[in-house]
Design an enzyme around this catalytic site. Structure first.
Site, short mmCIF file in Angstrom:
data_model
loop_
_atom_site.label_atom_id
_atom_site.label_comp_id
_atom_site.label_asym_id
_atom_site.label_seq_id
_atom_site.Cartn_x
_atom_site.Cartn_y
_atom_site.Cartn_z
N HIS A 140 0.86 -1.19 0.00
CA HIS A 140 0.00 0.00 0.00
C HIS A 140 0.90 1.24 0.00
O HIS A 140 1.92 1.28 0.69
CB HIS A 140 -0.90 -0.01 1.25
CG HIS A 140 -1.96 1.06 1.20
ND1 HIS A 140 -1.70 2.36 1.56
CD2 HIS A 140 -3.25 1.03 0.81
CE1 HIS A 140 -2.80 3.08 1.41
NE2 HIS A 140 -3.76 2.29 0.94
N GLU A 142 0.75 4.07 1.41
CA GLU A 142 1.04 4.65 2.74
C GLU A 142 2.15 3.87 3.44
O GLU A 142 3.01 4.45 4.11
CB GLU A 142 -0.23 4.66 3.61
CG GLU A 142 0.04 5.33 4.96
CD GLU A 142 -1.12 5.23 5.93
OE1 GLU A 142 -2.29 5.19 5.49
OE2 GLU A 142 -0.85 5.21 7.14
N THR A 181 -2.70 4.03 8.94
CA THR A 181 -3.86 4.78 9.48
C THR A 181 -5.20 4.16 9.11
O THR A 181 -6.22 4.51 9.71
CB THR A 181 -3.86 6.22 8.93
OG1 THR A 181 -3.88 6.15 7.51
CG2 THR A 181 -2.66 7.00 9.42
N SER A 239 -8.57 0.76 -2.21
CA SER A 239 -8.75 1.66 -1.07
C SER A 239 -8.79 0.82 0.21
O SER A 239 -9.75 0.07 0.44
CB SER A 239 -10.06 2.45 -1.24
OG SER A 239 -10.51 2.92 0.00
N ASN A 241 -9.20 1.56 3.42
CA ASN A 241 -10.28 1.77 4.40
C ASN A 241 -11.62 1.25 3.89
O ASN A 241 -12.45 0.80 4.67
CB ASN A 241 -10.32 3.24 4.88
CG ASN A 241 -11.01 4.14 3.90
OD1 ASN A 241 -12.22 4.30 3.95
ND2 ASN A 241 -10.26 4.72 2.97
N SER A 283 -12.38 7.88 0.51
CA SER A 283 -12.02 8.57 -0.73
C SER A 283 -13.19 8.61 -1.73
O SER A 283 -13.00 8.99 -2.89
CB SER A 283 -10.79 7.92 -1.36
OG SER A 283 -10.84 6.51 -1.22
#
Ligand code: SF4
Length: 324
Positions: A140, A142, A181, A239, A241, A283
């Site tokens: 990912h 991040e 996160t 995505s 989350n 998002s």
């Protein structure tokens, strides 16, 4: 001529559908800020503005910004020397701004301030001589960005309890953990417990790194999923989350489907469904939620209700270079 007697199928179609819409859902403060940064950069510097990686993981948002003059690339070597470039909300390894400075590129960093906070924590733990165990999903952006805040070999990635079991460190080695996160709140708690059991002296952040938006969206799904026959999650397959929202629902025993747009809804999914849940990843813009509600309204008579798990008032400031 008399109107035809409704078949059982049309009667079923007319049966009201309870639609429970999660709140909060959709855009978080970090996504709002990242999109505004690209828009302000376009206004200030003119098109084209280059964006390194999808600014946020949503095709609709990316296509909208492309239409305004943004050009999306994966690496800095695709950016010409005289063009401005924006770094995405997920954050970038340290070598990326360093390379931009070396090339004297005009760059704006749209890394979410909550991701930047994790980057600073990583630096502090390394200064204190601790090796970092980072809980996150391999590949990912991040995770690539956060692992790129330290030298190779100073941070080890784990995803699961099984990964914790395989760590090569002795129980008294100086260690700290940090997290991505956008993880599952429940899974992460289990991984942290496994780390603390194996390494009783391991240090962690004061408050967990999973951001307020991720936790609130998962809490909202936990509130509505038990009352639903199916939950639809609007979000992209890359995505993090959004994928976690699907998992949260499924773990509560309610099937969930990830969709990017209303056109992906198969009417057969709604057969036998009396209560449908709807949410959107951080998002996904609200316009896509309304598109889905309208599409469902064409298939069934919808009775809509919002299930609120938390109020959100978070707003992040724009970088000074775009406001002065
Ligand atoms: Fe920031 Fe959380 Fe939104 Fe990611 S999901 S951009 S960390 S607020």
């Amino acid at each position: 001529m008399n109107a035809p007697f409704p078949t059982s199928e049309t009667a079923a179609e007319r049966k009201p559908l309870n639609l429970l819409i999660a709140a909060p859902r959709g855009f978080c403060a970090g996504v709002d800020r990242a999109i505004e940064i690209v828009e302000k950069a376009l206004e200030r510097y003119g098109a084209p503005v280059y964006v390194r990686h999808e600014i946020v993981h949503n095709k609709y948002v990316v296509e909208g910004l492309k239409a305004k003059g943004a050009i999306f690339v994966e690496e800095l070597d695709e950016v010409p020397d005289d063009a401005p470039v924006v770094f995405s909300a997920h954050g970038v390894p340290k070598k990326v701004p360093a390379e931009a400075q070396r090339r004297k590129l005009l760059y704006v960093d749209a890394t979410c301030p909550l991701v930047s906070k994790v980057h600073r924590q990583a630096e502090r733990q390394i200064e204190k001589g601790r090796h970092i165990i980072f809980i996150g999903h391999e590949g990912h952006p991040e995770v690539i960005g956060t692992m790129g805040q330290v030298e190779p070999g100073q941070m080890t990635l784990v995803e699961t309890i099984e990964d914790v079991d395989k760590l090569p460190f002795e129980s008294d080695e100086p260690l700290a953990y940090l997290t991505q996160t956008t993880l599952s709140v429940d899974d992460t708690r289990e991984v942290i417990e496994a780390l603390e059991w194996r390494y009783p002296n391991i240090r962690g952040p004061k408050a967990e790194d999973i951001c307020y938006a991720t936790s609130n969206r998962q809490a909202a799904v936990k509130d509505l999923a038990p009352d639903c026959d199916l939950v639809l999650v609007i979000g992209a397959p890359n995505s993090s989350n959004s994928l976690r929202l699907v998992e949260v629902s499924e773990r509560l025993g309610t099937p969930a489907k990830l969709i990017q747009r209303a056109g992906e809804i198969d009417p057969a999914w709604l057969e036998g469904v009396e209560t449908l849940g709807l949410t959107a990843g951080a998002s996904a813009p609200e316009v896509l939620v309304r598109e889905v509600v309208d599409a469902i309204g064409k298939l069934r008579n919808v009775e809509e209700r919002t299930i609120t798990a938390a109020e959100e008032k978070m707003v992040f400031k724009l970088p000074r270079q775009l406001t002065e």
